[in-house]
Scaffold this motif. Structure first.
Motif, PDB file in Angstrom:
ATOM      1  N   ALA A 179      -3.151-108.872  49.509  1.00 13.13           N
ATOM      2  CA  ALA A 179      -2.348-107.606  49.340  1.00 13.13           C
ATOM      3  C   ALA A 179      -1.327-107.582  48.520  1.00 13.13           C
ATOM      4  O   ALA A 179      -0.751-108.547  47.840  1.00 13.13           O
ATOM      5  CB  ALA A 179      -1.772-107.279  50.875  1.00 13.13           C
ATOM      6  N   ASP A 182       2.410-107.980  50.653  1.00 16.01           N
ATOM      7  CA  ASP A 182       2.477-109.073  51.409  1.00 16.01           C
ATOM      8  C   ASP A 182       1.674-110.205  50.937  1.00 16.01           C
ATOM      9  O   ASP A 182       0.448-110.619  51.359  1.00 16.01           O
ATOM     10  CB  ASP A 182       1.625-108.549  52.812  1.00 16.01           C
ATOM     11  CG  ASP A 182       1.983-109.508  53.832  1.00 16.01           C
ATOM     12  OD1 ASP A 182       3.315-109.637  54.172  1.00 16.01           O
ATOM     13  OD2 ASP A 182       1.173-110.044  54.631  1.00 16.01           O
ATOM     14  N   ASN A 630      -0.706 -95.046  53.148  1.00 17.05           N
ATOM     15  CA  ASN A 630      -0.902 -96.489  52.973  1.00 17.05           C
ATOM     16  C   ASN A 630      -2.490 -96.702  52.811  1.00 17.05           C
ATOM     17  O   ASN A 630      -2.518 -97.728  52.018  1.00 17.05           O
ATOM     18  CB  ASN A 630      -0.515 -97.079  54.381  1.00 17.05           C
ATOM     19  CG  ASN A 630       0.925 -97.335  54.175  1.00 17.05           C
ATOM     20  OD1 ASN A 630       1.918 -97.252  53.356  1.00 17.05           O
ATOM     21  ND2 ASN A 630       1.662 -97.456  55.458  1.00 17.05           N
ATOM     22  N   LEU A 634      -2.825 -99.183  49.527  1.00 15.64           N
ATOM     23  CA  LEU A 634      -2.946-100.645  49.862  1.00 15.64           C
ATOM     24  C   LEU A 634      -4.365-101.052  50.061  1.00 15.64           C
ATOM     25  O   LEU A 634      -5.097-100.215  50.368  1.00 15.64           O
ATOM     26  CB  LEU A 634      -2.185-100.586  51.172  1.00 15.64           C
ATOM     27  CG  LEU A 634      -0.531-100.258  51.124  1.00 15.64           C
ATOM     28  CD1 LEU A 634       0.063-100.624  52.442  1.00 15.64           C
ATOM     29  CD2 LEU A 634       0.106-101.442  49.950  1.00 15.64           C
ATOM     30  N   HIS A 638      -3.943-104.871  54.542  1.00 14.44           N
ATOM     31  CA  HIS A 638      -2.764-105.007  54.396  1.00 14.44           C
ATOM     32  C   HIS A 638      -2.053-104.703  55.979  1.00 14.44           C
ATOM     33  O   HIS A 638      -2.608-103.914  56.607  1.00 14.44           O
ATOM     34  CB  HIS A 638      -2.369-104.036  53.404  1.00 14.44           C
ATOM     35  CG  HIS A 638      -0.808-104.351  52.910  1.00 14.44           C
ATOM     36  ND1 HIS A 638       0.397-103.980  53.862  1.00 14.44           N
ATOM     37  CD2 HIS A 638      -0.234-104.637  51.896  1.00 14.44           C
ATOM     38  CE1 HIS A 638       1.586-104.151  53.011  1.00 14.44           C
ATOM     39  NE2 HIS A 638       0.917-104.576  51.988  1.00 14.44           N
TER      40      HIS A 638
END
Length: 711
Positions: A179, A182, A630, A634, A638
């Motif tokens: 990710a 992250d 998101n 992403l 994620h």
């Protein structure tokens, strides 16, 4: 004057508070700047730090000082770092603490207890039995039996050189799983080296850079005459055009840089940034010449042999098709037989395997590739040695065991995808920042990996480089404060953030926009400490400062409004919270694109507010919009997306329950079920550009209240 500012920072670092109207006196600063006139030579202090890759440990019952001292001098002539013990307990305790080096162990006797204990230590690479007596049956773990001092010296020299030749660490990047916001430790390490070189090119290079490095390592090698002569030679004769020559010889700089790169020691690397830039530039120059000499050779093959664990072999097989790069410069050879022979000479343990890695490079296809034929620079036997620059990425094609050659064959191909990964990361961060640059991005990467100590050392190292103004120094104070907050050291965080605020506010002309950002960060720290009124006062102060400078509709104003709204949520002042959220939403709608990460943050926080008010339909709508954003920006796995889906699933369950005939609302509403809010923090970490940079940063949760963390 600049050096005095840096010393003031050092005073602050060690606990001397510097308040808005308080500055250290010139006498205090000058006293700290004066050289001590002495160097650290204590063996006791050096036992706890080895800046090279190999440690020699001698377990010797012979306590004859004359023999001992002369022998140690011989060993240090081979390898600087030597430890001596006279009992097994102390020896094993020391080995257990050594995690980042390989150990060459010398013993003058064998015992079953000792050998059994050593089996558990992976860091012990070789064991040498130093005795003139015939040991009888020799265990397989013994590398060599040496009856004389000279034989021992020769064996250790040979093994040490082999160990340096095969010592390599790879980072693997799984693009389908990693990710952007992250990061795992491994994918973070991959990006670390992708961004490292570009970031260090921005650090100022001057004569002071080399002086600082020379001074540090003269102190480190204070009692090693051989290496001190080497350092003096480097100090007097080094030229940027000789960077490759210094690297290809078994020099102190070669050993120090490789250890620092392998362990990602940001403090040590900052001392060598001038040399790293010189080496990379020379590699680029040599690569241009290589392509001219090999214009007809479109596809070139290189080889590298090493030993690794069986677990890492499984890791390679599991990551077929993923990216891999070395944590440092990669030395290879065009001579497959030489690489194979060197590999087969390696002694391996029961859980280790021998690997021959084949690197394939298409010079027409891969544009980011940089390497050099360094055979004319080195003093070793290989006349086909190739050195790859930092950040060179490859893709794993295959990993199979060759029964005939008794070695694992791993094939990798050079690719530009590593550059693409770094570009994607920078692009993603740019969407969350204003006027971002590589130094900002690199510092943020270190924090996202979760290595706050390394981030602290990074910012401190930048501070101690040639910084032109107090504005940039204030930005460093800001980010040191940020790191301390993330570490939970709130008192220290406030000291640095208040110093950043005071420096910006008291400047002439004042930098009120930057002061507002520092005040916003101060409010976040107070929120972490549950000092509600001080947090509110700080955020309101930041809003007033913004109004005087960037206006009331700047996206940073929206961030502070979200922070203020979240406080009101925690105080159950829902009308005030909704008013702040609506103002922030209006700002974002006017100034940010529909898929901007900050808009997802706002929508999730707004959904939390509606959840707390039992307005579940409105909460569902806000959470769904946050999820849509998101999912657009992403990776599919994620954690932010997973948390959004958790919110939606939880609320759908509640709505279904409400529609049941026998539904009864819960008397004690459990707000801890809601995925917490996110604080908006503006981040300053750019010490070489007057424009201040911003970024959102999540905080760690606390149990007492609804925390503003990554949702």
């Amino acid at each position: 004057m600049l050096s005095k500012v840096k010393t003031a920072f050092s005073l602050l670092r060690i606990g001397h508070k510097i308040h808005e109207n308080t500055k250290p006196t010139n006498e205090q600063i000058d006293a700290n700047l004066k050289p001590t006139g002495s160097v650290v030579t204590s063996d006791e202090q050096r036992k706890h730090k080895n800046d090279e890759d190999i440690t020699i440990i001698l377990l010797n019952k012979n306590t004859n000082n004359e023999i001992h001292q002369s022998f140690i001098l011989c060993l240090r002539g081979i390898n600087d770092y030597v430890q001596v013990f006279h009992n097994e307990e102390d020896t094993l305790a020391s080995i257990e603490l050594i995690l980042e080096e390989k150990i060459l162990l010398i013993v003058d006797y064998l015992s079953d207890d000792l050998l059994k204990a050593l089996e558990t230590f992976k860091q012990v690479d070789s064991i040498f039995l130093y005795t003139s007596q015939s040991p009888g049956q020799v265990p397989s773990c013994i590398t060599a039996i040496c009856p004389t001092e000279q034989q021992l010296i020769d064996e250790i020299s040979c093994v040490r050189q082999q160990l340096y030749n095969q010592m390599v660490v790879f980072s693997i990047y799984n693009r389908t799983k990693a990710a952007k916001f992250d990061l795992t430790q491994e994918s973070g390490s991959f990006l670390f080296f992708q961004l490292f070189k570009a970031a260090f090119k921005r650090l100022p290079k001057n004569s002071e850079s080399k002086k600082l490095m020379v001074s540090k390592y003269r102190n480190y090698y204070a009692d090693n005459t051989k290496i001190l002569k080497e350092i003096t030679n480097f100090d007097h004769k080094y030229k940027p055009t000789e960077a490759l020559r210094w690297y290809t010889h078994d020099s102190f700089i070669y050993r120090l840089i490789n250890k620092a790169l392998r362990t990602e020691n940001i403090s040590a690397l900052c001392y060598f940034h001038f040399y790293i830039n010189d080496l990379s530039y020379q590699l680029e120059t040599e690569f241009i010449e290589f392509k001219k000499r090999n214009s007809k050779s479109i596809i070139i093959e290189f080889y590298r042999g090493f030993k690794t664990t069986q677990e890492l072999i499984k890791h390679y097989k599991h990551n077929i098709g993923n990216l891999i790069l070395t944590n440092g410069y990669l030395s290879t050879t065009r001579d497959r037989q030489l690489a194979y022979d060197l590999t087969m000479k390696q002694n391996i343990k029961s859980d280790e395997e021998k690997v021959l890695m084949k690197f394939i490079a298409d010079l027409n296809l891969v544009k980011s590739l940089i390497f050099a034929d360094i055979s004319q620079h080195n003093t070793f036997l290989d006349q086909n040695e190739i050195l790859f620059d930092l950040g060179t990425a490859f893709k794993i094609i295959s990993c199979e065991y060759c029964t005939k050659e008794k070695v694992w064959l791993v094939n990798v191909v050079a690719t530009d995808e590593g550059v693409d990964v770094a570009s994607e990361y920078i692009e993603y961060q740019a969407a969350r920042m204003t006027d971002s640059n590589i130094i900002l991005t690199f510092g943020n990467l270190i924090i996202e990996i979760g290595d706050y100590d390394k981030a602290e050392r990074y910012f401190e190292a930048i501070l101690h480089s040639s910084i032109p103004s107090d504005e940039e120094i204030a930005c460093i104070y800001y980010n040191i404060g940020r790191v301390y907050r993330l570490k939970g050291e709130y008192t220290r965080a406030l000291e640095f953030l208040k110093q950043a605020y005071a420096t910006h506010a008291n400047a002439r002309p004042s930098r009120l926009a930057s002061a507002a950002k520092a005040m916003n960060a101060i409010g976040i720290v107070y929120m972490e400490q549950n000092h509600v009124q001080q947090a509110i006062d700080s955020f309101e102060c930041a809003l007033k400062l913004y109004a005087k400078t960037i206006g009331e509709s700047h996206p940073d104003v929206g961030g502070t409004l979200i922070n203020l709204a979240n406080i009101y949520c925690e105080q159950e002042q829902f009308d005030e919270a909704l008013s702040c959220f609506k103002r922030a939403n209006y700002i974002y709608e006017c100034h940010l694109p529909p898929s901007h990460p900050k808009r997802a943050v706002l929508l999730n926080n707004l959904g939390n507010l509606y959840y707390l008010q039992n307005q579940f339909d409105l909460a569902l709508n806000a959470y769904q919009q946050a999820l849509d954003i998101n999912e657009a920006i992403l990776p599919p796995n994620h954690p932010d997306i997973a948390r959004n889906r958790h919110n939606l699933s939880m609320l759908h369950t509640i709505v279904v329950d409400q529609n049941k005939v026998d539904y009864e609302p819960k008397q004690n509403f459990n707000s801890s079920q809601v995925v917490p809010h996110l604080r908006i923090e503006t981040i300053q970490i750019n010490p070489f550009q007057a424009e201040i940079n911003y970024i959102n940063q999540a905080l760690k949760p606390k149990e007492e209240f609804i925390e503003m963390v990554k949702y």
